[in-house]
Write a protein that holds these residues in place. Structure first.
Motif, PDB file in Angstrom:
ATOM      1  N   ALA A 139       0.833  -1.207   0.000  1.00 38.91           N
ATOM      2  CA  ALA A 139       0.000   0.000   0.000  1.00 38.91           C
ATOM      3  C   ALA A 139       0.866   1.254   0.000  1.00 38.91           C
ATOM      4  CB  ALA A 139      -0.932  -0.013   1.207  1.00 38.91           C
ATOM      5  N   LYS A 140       1.925   1.231   0.780  1.00 33.56           N
ATOM      6  CA  LYS A 140       2.819   2.389   0.819  1.00 33.56           C
ATOM      7  C   LYS A 140       3.527   2.573  -0.523  1.00 33.56           C
ATOM      8  CE  LYS A 140       6.621   2.491   3.389  1.00 33.56           C
ATOM      9  NZ  LYS A 140       7.499   2.555   4.581  1.00 33.56           N
ATOM     10  N   MET A 141       3.896   1.490  -1.164  1.00 30.88           N
ATOM     11  CA  MET A 141       4.532   1.555  -2.478  1.00 30.88           C
ATOM     12  C   MET A 141       3.587   2.183  -3.502  1.00 30.88           C
ATOM     13  SD  MET A 141       5.664  -1.653  -4.895  1.00 30.88           S
ATOM     14  CE  MET A 141       3.946  -2.071  -5.188  1.00 30.88           C
ATOM     15  N   VAL A 142       2.334   1.758  -3.481  1.00 32.42           N
ATOM     16  CA  VAL A 142       1.336   2.298  -4.409  1.00 32.42           C
ATOM     17  C   VAL A 142       1.162   3.796  -4.187  1.00 32.42           C
ATOM     18  CG1 VAL A 142      -1.132   2.292  -4.944  1.00 32.42           C
ATOM     19  CG2 VAL A 142       0.100   0.132  -4.732  1.00 32.42           C
ATOM     20  N   ILE A 143       1.136   4.213  -2.922  1.00 34.29           N
ATOM     21  CA  ILE A 143       0.932   5.628  -2.594  1.00 34.29           C
ATOM     22  C   ILE A 143       2.138   6.460  -3.015  1.00 34.29           C
ATOM     23  CG2 ILE A 143       0.723   7.255  -0.674  1.00 34.29           C
ATOM     24  CD1 ILE A 143      -0.990   5.121   0.745  1.00 34.29           C
ATOM     25  N   LEU A 144       3.315   6.031  -2.673  1.00 34.20           N
ATOM     26  CA  LEU A 144       4.518   6.833  -2.906  1.00 34.20           C
ATOM     27  C   LEU A 144       4.846   6.995  -4.386  1.00 34.20           C
ATOM     28  CD1 LEU A 144       6.906   5.605  -0.062  1.00 34.20           C
ATOM     29  CD2 LEU A 144       5.932   7.883  -0.324  1.00 34.20           C
ATOM     30  N   HIS A 145       4.537   5.978  -5.185  1.00 33.81           N
ATOM     31  CA  HIS A 145       4.976   5.996  -6.582  1.00 33.81           C
ATOM     32  C   HIS A 145       3.823   6.111  -7.576  1.00 33.81           C
ATOM     33  CE1 HIS A 145       8.954   5.075  -5.083  1.00 33.81           C
ATOM     34  NE2 HIS A 145       8.468   4.045  -4.425  1.00 33.81           N
ATOM     35  N   ASP A 146       2.633   6.428  -7.082  1.00 32.98           N
ATOM     36  CA  ASP A 146       1.471   6.642  -7.954  1.00 32.98           C
ATOM     37  C   ASP A 146       1.177   5.433  -8.832  1.00 32.98           C
ATOM     38  OD1 ASP A 146       1.146   9.237  -6.959  1.00 32.98           O
ATOM     39  OD2 ASP A 146       2.500  10.083  -8.440  1.00 32.98           O
ATOM     40  N   TYR A 147       1.432   4.235  -8.313  1.00 34.50           N
ATOM     41  CA  TYR A 147       1.089   3.041  -9.072  1.00 34.50           C
ATOM     42  C   TYR A 147      -0.432   2.847  -9.078  1.00 34.50           C
ATOM     43  CZ  TYR A 147       6.038   1.742  -8.701  1.00 34.50           C
ATOM     44  OH  TYR A 147       7.400   1.732  -8.776  1.00 34.50           O
ATOM     45  N   PRO A 148      -0.978   2.265 -10.134  1.00 34.99           N
ATOM     46  CA  PRO A 148      -2.418   1.965 -10.120  1.00 34.99           C
ATOM     47  C   PRO A 148      -2.725   0.907  -9.061  1.00 34.99           C
ATOM     48  CG  PRO A 148      -1.360   0.961 -12.026  1.00 34.99           C
ATOM     49  CD  PRO A 148      -0.334   1.853 -11.396  1.00 34.99           C
ATOM     50  N   LEU A 149      -3.881   1.018  -8.463  1.00 33.51           N
ATOM     51  CA  LEU A 149      -4.231   0.083  -7.387  1.00 33.51           C
ATOM     52  C   LEU A 149      -4.313  -1.357  -7.882  1.00 33.51           C
ATOM     53  CD1 LEU A 149      -7.002   2.166  -5.577  1.00 33.51           C
ATOM     54  CD2 LEU A 149      -4.652   1.831  -4.844  1.00 33.51           C
ATOM     55  N   HIS A 150      -4.703  -1.550  -9.130  1.00 36.20           N
ATOM     56  CA  HIS A 150      -4.846  -2.919  -9.623  1.00 36.20           C
ATOM     57  C   HIS A 150      -3.513  -3.522 -10.049  1.00 36.20           C
ATOM     58  CE1 HIS A 150      -5.544  -0.308 -13.217  1.00 36.20           C
ATOM     59  NE2 HIS A 150      -4.737  -1.174 -13.781  1.00 36.20           N
ATOM     60  N   LEU A 656      -9.204   8.767  -3.739  1.00 38.00           N
ATOM     61  CA  LEU A 656      -8.349   9.755  -4.397  1.00 38.00           C
ATOM     62  C   LEU A 656      -7.722  10.693  -3.373  1.00 38.00           C
ATOM     63  CD1 LEU A 656      -7.253  11.211  -6.881  1.00 38.00           C
ATOM     64  CD2 LEU A 656      -9.402  12.468  -7.010  1.00 38.00           C
ATOM     65  N   GLU A 657      -8.521  11.195  -2.451  1.00 38.14           N
ATOM     66  CA  GLU A 657      -7.990  12.082  -1.410  1.00 38.14           C
ATOM     67  C   GLU A 657      -6.958  11.366  -0.560  1.00 38.14           C
ATOM     68  OE1 GLU A 657     -10.010  15.355   1.380  1.00 38.14           O
ATOM     69  OE2 GLU A 657     -10.611  13.315   1.906  1.00 38.14           O
ATOM     70  N   ALA A 658      -7.218  10.100  -0.250  1.00 36.91           N
ATOM     71  CA  ALA A 658      -6.276   9.321   0.556  1.00 36.91           C
ATOM     72  C   ALA A 658      -4.932   9.178  -0.148  1.00 36.91           C
ATOM     73  CB  ALA A 658      -6.864   7.943   0.860  1.00 36.91           C
ATOM     74  N   LEU A 659      -4.945   8.888  -1.450  1.00 38.59           N
ATOM     75  CA  LEU A 659      -3.697   8.690  -2.191  1.00 38.59           C
ATOM     76  C   LEU A 659      -2.889   9.987  -2.285  1.00 38.59           C
ATOM     77  CD1 LEU A 659      -5.009   6.429  -5.103  1.00 38.59           C
ATOM     78  CD2 LEU A 659      -3.684   5.708  -3.111  1.00 38.59           C
ATOM     79  N   VAL A 660      -3.564  11.095  -2.626  1.00 41.37           N
ATOM     80  CA  VAL A 660      -2.850  12.360  -2.810  1.00 41.37           C
ATOM     81  C   VAL A 660      -2.316  12.883  -1.481  1.00 41.37           C
ATOM     82  CG1 VAL A 660      -3.082  14.760  -3.538  1.00 41.37           C
ATOM     83  CG2 VAL A 660      -4.178  12.950  -4.865  1.00 41.37           C
ATOM     84  N   CYS A 661      -3.157  12.887  -0.455  1.00 40.18           N
ATOM     85  CA  CYS A 661      -2.743  13.445   0.841  1.00 40.18           C
ATOM     86  C   CYS A 661      -1.657  12.601   1.494  1.00 40.18           C
ATOM     87  CB  CYS A 661      -3.952  13.562   1.770  1.00 40.18           C
ATOM     88  SG  CYS A 661      -5.155  14.817   1.280  1.00 40.18           S
ATOM     89  N   THR A 662      -1.838  11.285   1.507  1.00 36.27           N
ATOM     90  CA  THR A 662      -0.875  10.430   2.202  1.00 36.27           C
ATOM     91  C   THR A 662       0.495  10.472   1.538  1.00 36.27           C
ATOM     92  OG1 THR A 662      -2.742   8.970   2.704  1.00 36.27           O
ATOM     93  CG2 THR A 662      -0.544   8.152   3.216  1.00 36.27           C
ATOM     94  N   LYS A 663       0.531  10.551   0.216  1.00 31.89           N
ATOM     95  CA  LYS A 663       1.824  10.690  -0.461  1.00 31.89           C
ATOM     96  C   LYS A 663       2.525  11.970  -0.007  1.00 31.89           C
ATOM     97  CE  LYS A 663       4.048  11.178  -4.958  1.00 31.89           C
ATOM     98  NZ  LYS A 663       3.887  11.223  -6.433  1.00 31.89           N
ATOM     99  N   ASP A 664       1.776  13.060   0.053  1.00 30.45           N
ATOM    100  CA  ASP A 664       2.355  14.328   0.504  1.00 30.45           C
ATOM    101  C   ASP A 664       2.854  14.224   1.932  1.00 30.45           C
ATOM    102  OD1 ASP A 664       2.617  17.398   0.222  1.00 30.45           O
ATOM    103  OD2 ASP A 664       1.375  17.170   2.010  1.00 30.45           O
ATOM    104  N   TRP A 665       2.099  13.565   2.801  1.00 35.45           N
ATOM    105  CA  TRP A 665       2.510  13.450   4.209  1.00 35.45           C
ATOM    106  C   TRP A 665       3.752  12.579   4.343  1.00 35.45           C
ATOM    107  CZ3 TRP A 665      -3.165  12.079   5.960  1.00 35.45           C
ATOM    108  CH2 TRP A 665      -3.972  13.199   5.752  1.00 35.45           C
TER     109      TRP A 665
END
Length: 692
Positions: A139-150, A656-665
């Motif tokens: 999950a952290k990898m997907v968030i940090l690198h904007d990978y698609p969830l699937h 969407l909000e979770a992915l954008v915000c968490t990457k920034d944090w």
């Protein structure tokens, strides 16, 4: 163990498994070396000076063993026997198949399979497999690198994961989506705890991202000083708005964010860009700010333009004036980079002409105006080579004229000012507000002088830019000036110096406006720190109950508030209080300036002096965090608005909000992003799981 005597001369060396160097004067080891079982099947033979080979006893084939001072090891010898590469072993295995526990070709034969040497167990092998930990890291990898969830459903990823760990259970889109949202909720709670403990206010920026679906996404970013006087910048919300052109879209997003983060009554300033709003929506935002923060300069702390976008628009306008000339230079750079032969000719000519430039010619990315600026600067330094290239390379026929090169040089002079001013936003740490007054005032002065240039080309180029930038200057100069007054290296002195250059004889009124605003804002902080007591219940309007001792009377009398002595007492109290309130600010302004150091940490200075200036330091913590830019550091030089990609536009708004915000944090150094010992299964699934 004794080694069979070889047919040829044998070096008296003890066989070993190690890949170690052999010195020319090697001495026998005192302790006995471990001897590999492979030597039951090989002998060692010298075939020349410094060259020793191992010879198979069965097939008589030779293999490298010692060359010079290096041992070749025994792995290849083991494979020769164990894998049946040796024809004799292969034939015997076919006649007598190998079974576990028995030796090859019969007990005691020379073809016995080499004994397997068991190595000590690696410490990593004792670590148990943790599926929850793996899910968290994915999950952290997907968030940090904007990978698609699937990505977790891709066959290549599944094969890769199972190769690393056969026990790994495959994950679905819904599973990784839930994990990302759960991670967002944990990080959000940590950020809520941080914000709830800050001593001052929070300022917000509003940016609008577009999408192919005609949806808008308002990104709200908060700026504040934490308890250790560090400037923090965090994306707080990504609000999807079906009608971004609505006059109230930004208002609704701000109200929702304030409620979400418990910031009612703590909003200090708003920053939004005029290109994203109209006059009506900007007026609504100003009204909202005056209601949410009525004491702070009557709601004037609304910056209506993004610093980076203003500079970007000016740069694009300047580049647009010289579009044809810039295209010639772009085509020239493309020509040089088109082939190795073109590059070689260009470099040869550069060396012959002894042009000292070390810049590389790189074709610009027209979505980033700074790349166009760098391309023009490099080309200008190499213009002598371009001017002679057509004689050296007959195929080159697109060189700009001498007048065009001169115009490009003039253009680069002004683009450099814009680039330097924007580049301060690309640093990892967002700069405090006091940083921008010198940069903005410098551009205002340079453009004003350029607009009055005697050179027709320069004046025609710069005058439209100056008119546009002057509007930005008038919109933000007051906020930027107040911030620089709170810089102990400058205070009012830099304002006085700068305004005298910009306004000449009219500077006094502009200076007075800044001084009055600083004092007014300071008095508002005093009023917040020491609110006036409310009138006692039962007192009549305009009347004050005065207890006066009188003969035969125990009751007080009602005296009009217009009584001279009473007014005098009120006047004395106000004067005394006012003198006390102003002294902290006036004392700061009257003290001598600090030496101007480039690496000066203004927030650290206020942290150390907050006991000396208790009220003024609170004002500084809010003013110095007023944001002037609404875009992220990686978008400072963008020439187009930020756009949400089609994939993310189809996600649930919460995801969407979770992915954008968490990457920034995470990028800002959140605790959970570096913590690896947390028990990730402790978060309540009832809270975190969502049905989409």
């Amino acid at each position: 163990m004794e080694i069979d005597s070889p047919v040829n001369s044998i070096i008296p060396i003890t066989p070993t498994d190690n890949y170690e160097s052999l010195g020319s004067e090697a001495q026998p080891n005192k302790r006995r070396r471990k001897i590999s079982v492979v030597w039951e099947h090989f002998t060692i033979e010298t075939v020349g000076p410094g060259c020793t080979k191992a010879c198979c006893k069965l097939c008589k084939k030779s293999f490298a063993y010692i060359t010079g001072s290096k041992l070749a090891g025994t792995s290849h010898l083991k494979r020769h026997i164990a894998l049946g590469i040796c024809p004799v072993v292969r034939q015997r295995n076919q006649e007598s198949p190998y079974t576990p526990g028995s030796k090859m070709g019969g007990s005691g034969s020379a073809t016995d399979r080499p004994k397997k040497r068991h190595k000590a167990t690696n410490g990593l092998a004792s670590i148990p497999f943790d599926q929850d930990r793996c899910s968290h890291e994915i999950a952290k990898m997907v968030i940090l690198h904007d990978y698609p969830l699937h990505i977790v459903e891709h066959s290549g990823f599944i094969d890769f994961a199972r190769t690393l760990q056969p026990q790994f259970n495959t994950m679905s889109f819904n599973t990784v989506e839930g994990d990302c949202v759960a991670m967002y909720m944990r990080e959000k709670q940590s950020l809520l705890d941080l914000i709830s403990g800050i001593p001052g206010h929070v300022s917000l920026t509003l940016d609008l991202w577009t999408s192919n679906q005609s949806l808008g996404y308002i990104v709200l970013t908060g700026y504040f000083i934490d308890g250790d006087w560090n400037l923090q910048r965090r994306i707080l919300n990504v609000v999807m708005v079906p009608s971004p052109e609505s006059d109230y879209a930004f208002n609704l997003a701000v109200v929702a964010s304030l409620s979400d983060w418990h910031l009612e009554g703590r909003l200090f300033a708003l920053t939004v860009d005029q290109s994203l709003t109209n006059e009506t929506s900007t007026g609504h935002l100003r009204g909202l700010l005056s209601v949410r923060n009525p004491l702070m300069l009557n709601g004037q702390l609304l910056i209506g333009n993004c610093y980076a976008r203003v500079l970007s628009r000016l740069a694009q306008d300047a580049l647009g004036v010289m579009m044809e000339t810039i295209q010639k230079i772009r085509d020239s750079v493309k020509y040089v980079n088109a082939s190795e032969s073109h590059k070689e000719k260009f470099i040869d000519l550069k060396q012959q002409l002894q042009v000292p430039s070390s810049k590389d010619l790189v074709v610009d990315d027209q979505t980033k105006w700074n790349t166009t600026y760098h391309m023009l600067v490099a080309a200008c330094e190499l213009r002598e080579v371009f001017n002679c290239l057509d004689t050296y390379d007959p195929d080159y026929k697109i060189s700009p004229s001498m007048d065009e090169w001169k115009e490009v040089e003039s253009l680069c002079t002004y683009l450099r000012n814009l680039f330097d001013a924007a580049n301060i936003l690309t640093h990892p740490r967002y700069p405090s507000t006091n940083t921008f007054f010198p940069e903005v005032s410098k551009i205002q002065i340079e453009l004003t002088h350029g607009a009055m240039s005697q050179d027709p080309f320069v004046s025609n180029l710069i005058k439209p830019l100056q008119e546009k930038f002057d509007k930005y200057w008038k919109d933000c100069y007051l906020v930027l000036a107040i911030a620089v007054v709170l810089d102990p290296r400058f205070k009012m002195k830099l304002v006085e110096f700068t305004f005298s250059k910009i306004y000449g004889e009219d500077a006094e009124s502009w200076i007075r406006a800044v001084d009055d605003s600083v004092h007014e804002l300071f008095l508002e902080y005093i009023a917040r720190a020491h609110p006036l007591p409310a009138l006692e219940e039962g007192n009549e309007e305009g009347m004050t109950k005065i207890e006066t001792p009188q003969e035969g009377s125990q009751e007080g009398t009602l005296v009009s508030s217009v009584d001279g002595l009473l007014d005098f007492e009120v006047y004395i109290n106000e004067i005394t209080s006012s003198q006390h309130m102003k002294s902290e600010l006036d004392q700061y302004l009257e003290e001598s300036l600090l030496p101007r150091e480039k690496e000066f940490d203004i927030l650290c200075w206020w942290k150390l002096n907050k006991q000396k200036y208790p009220t003024l330091s609170k004002m500084a913590s809010d003013v110095l965090t007023i944001p002037v830019c609404t875009v992220a550091p990686d978008s400072v030089f963008d020439t187009e608005p930020r756009k949400m990609d089609s994939y993310r536009s189809l996600l649930h708004p919460v995801t969407l909000e979770a992915l954008v915000c968490t990457k920034d944090w995470f990028q800002c150094g959140s605790s959970s992003s570096s913590s690896s010992s947390t028990s990730y299964s402790q978060v309540s699934n009832a809270i975190m799981k969502m049905e989409f």
